[in-house]
Scaffold this active site. Structure first.
Site, PDB file in Angstrom:
ATOM      1  N   SER A 543     -12.870  42.264 -10.135  1.00  0.00           N
ATOM      2  CA  SER A 543     -14.313  42.217 -10.339  1.00  0.00           C
ATOM      3  C   SER A 543     -14.701  43.273 -11.374  1.00  0.00           C
ATOM      4  CB  SER A 543     -15.036  42.407  -9.003  1.00  0.00           C
ATOM      5  OG  SER A 543     -16.394  42.057  -9.115  1.00  0.00           O
ATOM      6  N   ASP A 628     -17.415  31.023  -8.427  1.00  0.00           N
ATOM      7  CA  ASP A 628     -17.776  32.436  -8.296  1.00  0.00           C
ATOM      8  C   ASP A 628     -19.203  32.670  -8.797  1.00  0.00           C
ATOM      9  OD1 ASP A 628     -17.990  35.215  -8.392  1.00  0.00           O
ATOM     10  OD2 ASP A 628     -15.950  35.503  -9.110  1.00  0.00           O
ATOM     11  N   HIS A 663     -15.864  34.191  -5.400  1.00  0.00           N
ATOM     12  CA  HIS A 663     -15.503  35.548  -5.804  1.00  0.00           C
ATOM     13  C   HIS A 663     -14.405  36.149  -4.937  1.00  0.00           C
ATOM     14  CE1 HIS A 663     -16.377  39.101  -8.168  1.00  0.00           C
ATOM     15  NE2 HIS A 663     -16.434  39.845  -7.081  1.00  0.00           N
TER      16      HIS A 663
END
Length: 689
Positions: A543, A628, A663
């Site tokens: 991330s 995501d 995600h």
């Protein structure tokens, strides 16, 4: 056999002018997942990745089997008392999801499985809970369900006595769920077009959604709205916060239709969090220049009348507080490690010279580096504190701590099957000097005996954003690397809050380069002291930690043998230019707004996608999920395409795109293990000399 041929993405230039610079993006077309050409390209990347990794399939299976063999598949969590009921979750062998259970009157009473996530997940490739809340009278269960990975939740309510689902089903809502004390009213949030939680609603059971009432709305795109129920049962709190300020409203949980009361209006650069106690509201805030935060309090009857209660200390960062009937638990961070401080709330100044010594104390922990996290602790009138403790070699250990006697009882330590012996591993904590003189903590673990001769492969992990702290906690899967000779290291770099709020402030906005420099300087420190060798380090982050991976791959490609970037945020400027993308406007306070020339010039120095060059790069793996909502799938897709078109080496460059998740990757525990086995197989094959 010929090596697999990587796919080559078409170049369709999109040209824009910004601050006098012509920006050409050859791969902007990859943003449209409704375009069959985009899906075809992603599938081609997956096929190429599978072909390159095909020789590791035996290793992947071996890794999966040994990681699974360490897990006690039939397991349960210690029960948590809430009123007359004891709640817990458990897992069963072969089932991917937990079962949520309870017993009435005693932990030994007959079990009631009140929600089996395995049954609910049947027919879904992805099934994740964004919230689970039982009503105060224990009659109803409210759930937030996501079946795509996009974090668009559906609210569902189950009658726990009749086992019937109520007709209440509300689609496309956000995080946050709270019951009023009447057991008939629920509060939830909805999101705007940019997927920002912006509104709180009141819903009556069995009523049509059209009759739901908006109780709070915030149209400022920098602010995110949340809702929750206070532990003392008195309030529903409505919260709106940005990265630099916020405000809280309190609503009487016993009168859900009443007007909410504002604690204090938002103020630029002032943050505060409110935790209701018995007669006081406890407020953690940076007001009055308290950079590392302090605790103030106000009478419940006068929430805007704040007085200082626990003063600011420059060397101690106050993270949060948990309030109970007669005491407060203060989560502090000192010298990089979390502490739990217990304070008797009957005293007016816990730091006063004449305060009784029994009024305040710390819970002691044995290890030099560890992680401690309080449990949910739903009971307000209690003298027991539930917390979980672990370290890099100590599995999660759940304790009940008696506030009065200061005795702790170990309720459960996660079993690591297969003969795990922590004495065969060693933990170190180093301080690496950064180029500007700051000392950056590094937590390491390795299997003994260990010679500091630079011959072992080393995995260096970090995050370094949003003030999120990377705790030195345990992971049984990691043993598969340690037992094969890897050293595992966490670099506690700036952008996190390991060393307090200044550590975070010095790793964002116009100081963001510190995050990347710290990681590089930690790697060089490990090389200098012979924990690793230059060019033999595997770098890993996800991330915003994937942004870190992209930046350090551009800045110092010679340091790394391999780089693994999970769901990486790498197209920084293009994302921050598009307000329609989830999180963009809010994150101008993290990275800057590229519409501002000064911000753009600074971001231009590190944005990974904008700094890809014609040069040699290390072996690289990027992973993502097509649904995501936080880091769009096209960021790593574009990044890999551009890297492949420019890099001058023959090292593997792989993209693994999950076509049914978001995600967090897979939702089931077995699929998550397979993902980890794939990642580790790449590291072992391409990251170890």
């Amino acid at each position: 056999m010929r090596d697999p041929t990587p796919p080559v993405a078409r170049k369709i230039p999109t040209v824009a002018l910004l601050h006098g610079e012509t920006r050409s993006d050859d791969y902007a077309w990859l943003r449209d997942k409704t375009d069959p050409n985009v899906i075809a390209y992603l599938e081609a990347e997956n096929a190429y990745t599978n072909a390159v990794m095909q020789p590791t399939e035996t290793l992947q299976a071996e890794l999966y089997d040994e990681m699974l063999a360490r897990i006690k598949e039939d397991d349960s969590r210690p029960p948590v008392q809430r009123g007359d009921w004891y709640y817990y979750s458990r897992t069963e062998q072969g089932k991917a999801y937990p079962m949520f259970c309870r017993r009435k009157g005693s932990p030994d009473a007959p079990e009631q499985v009140y929600f089996d996530q395995n049954e609910a997940a049947k027919g879904h490739d992805y099934y994740q809970l964004g919230g689970l809340a039982v009503s105060p009278d224990h009659r109803h269960l409210a759930l937030l369900v996501d079946t795509s990975g996009y974090e668009d939740f559906a609210l569902q309510v189950l009658d726990l006595e009749t086992r019937d689902w109520l007709p209440d089903r509300i689609e496309k809502i956000g995080f946050g769920l709270a019951w009023a004390s009447d057991n008939r009213t629920l509060f939830y949030t909805t999101t705007d077009a940019a997927h920002r939680s912006n509104e709180v609603w009141r819903h009556a059971l069995r009523a049509e959604r059209a009759t739901d009432v908006s109780v709070y709305r915030d149209d400022d795109p920098r602010y995110n709205v949340g809702v929750g129920r206070a532990r003392n049962g008195m309030f529903i709190h409505l919260v709106s916060g940005s990265f630099t300020s916020g405000e809280t409203w309190l609503l009487d949980a016993h009168q859900p239709a009443a007007e909410a009361q504002l604690v204090r209006p938002r103020q630029a650069d002032v943050e505060y969090d409110v935790t209701p106690g018995a007669d006081w509201l406890y407020i953690v805030t940076n007001r009055d220049g308290a950079r590392n935060f302090k605790v103030m309090r106000a009478p419940v009857s006068a929430p805007d009348q704040w007085t200082e209660w626990l003063a600011h200390r420059p060397d101690v960062f106050v993270e949060s507080v948990d309030a109970f009937c007669s005491h407060l638990v203060v989560l502090e961070r000192h010298e990089g490690l979390r502490r739990l401080r217990i304070i008797n709330t009957t005293i007016s100044d816990p730091d006063a010279a004449d305060a009784p010594t029994q009024a305040s104390h710390y819970i002691e922990f044995p290890d030099a580096a560890y992680d401690v996290t309080p449990g949910s602790n739903p009971e307000f009138d209690t003298l027991l504190l539930r917390f979980t403790y672990s370290s890099l070699i100590t599995p999660d250990s759940v304790y009940d701590y008696d506030i009065t006697t200061r005795a702790r009882v170990l309720l459960k330590r996660d079993e690591v099957l297969g003969g795990y012996d922590p004495s065969q591993y060693a933990v170190e904590r180093l301080m690496a000097p950064a180029r500007d003189g700051a000392l950056v903590p590094i937590s390491l673990v390795y299997k003994t005996p260990f010679a500091r001769d630079g011959t072992r492969p080393l995995l260096l992990y970090a995050y370094g954003s949003y003030g999120y702290t990377m705790e030195p906690s345990f992971g049984s899967s990691r043993l598969s690397l340690l037992d094969r000779g890897f050293v595992y290291a966490i670099a506690h770099i700036r952008g996190g809050q390991e060393m307090g709020r200044p550590w975070y402030d010095d790793g964002k906005m116009m100081k963001k380069l510190n995050t990347f420099y710290d990681f590089i300087d930690c790697a060089e420190h490990l090389v200098k002291h012979r924990y690793a060798t230059q060019g033999a380090i595997v770098a890993h982050g996800g991330s915003a930690g994937g942004l870190l991976m992209g930046a350090i791959a551009n800045m110092r490609p010679d340091l790394w043998r391999a780089v693994v970037a999970d769901v990486p945020f790498v197209d920084v400027i293009n994302t921050m230019l598009d307000e329609t993308i989830p999180l963009t406007a809010q994150e101008w306070e993290q990275w800057g707004n590229p519409m501002i020339a000064e911000h753009y010039a600074y971001m231009r120095q590190y944005s990974p996608y904008d700094n890809v060059e014609a040069k040699a790069y290390p072996r690289m793996l990027a992973t993502s999920g097509i649904n995501d909502p936080r880091v769009a799938f096209w960021e790593p897709a574009k990044w890999i395409a551009k890297l492949r078109s420019l890099k001058t080496d023959s090292n593997p460059l792989l993209l693994k795109m999950e076509m049914a998740s978001g995600h967090g990757g897979a939702s089931g525990r077995y699929e998550r293990l397979k993902e980890q086995a794939f990642r580790y197989a790449f590291m072992l094959t391409h990251g170890a000399a």
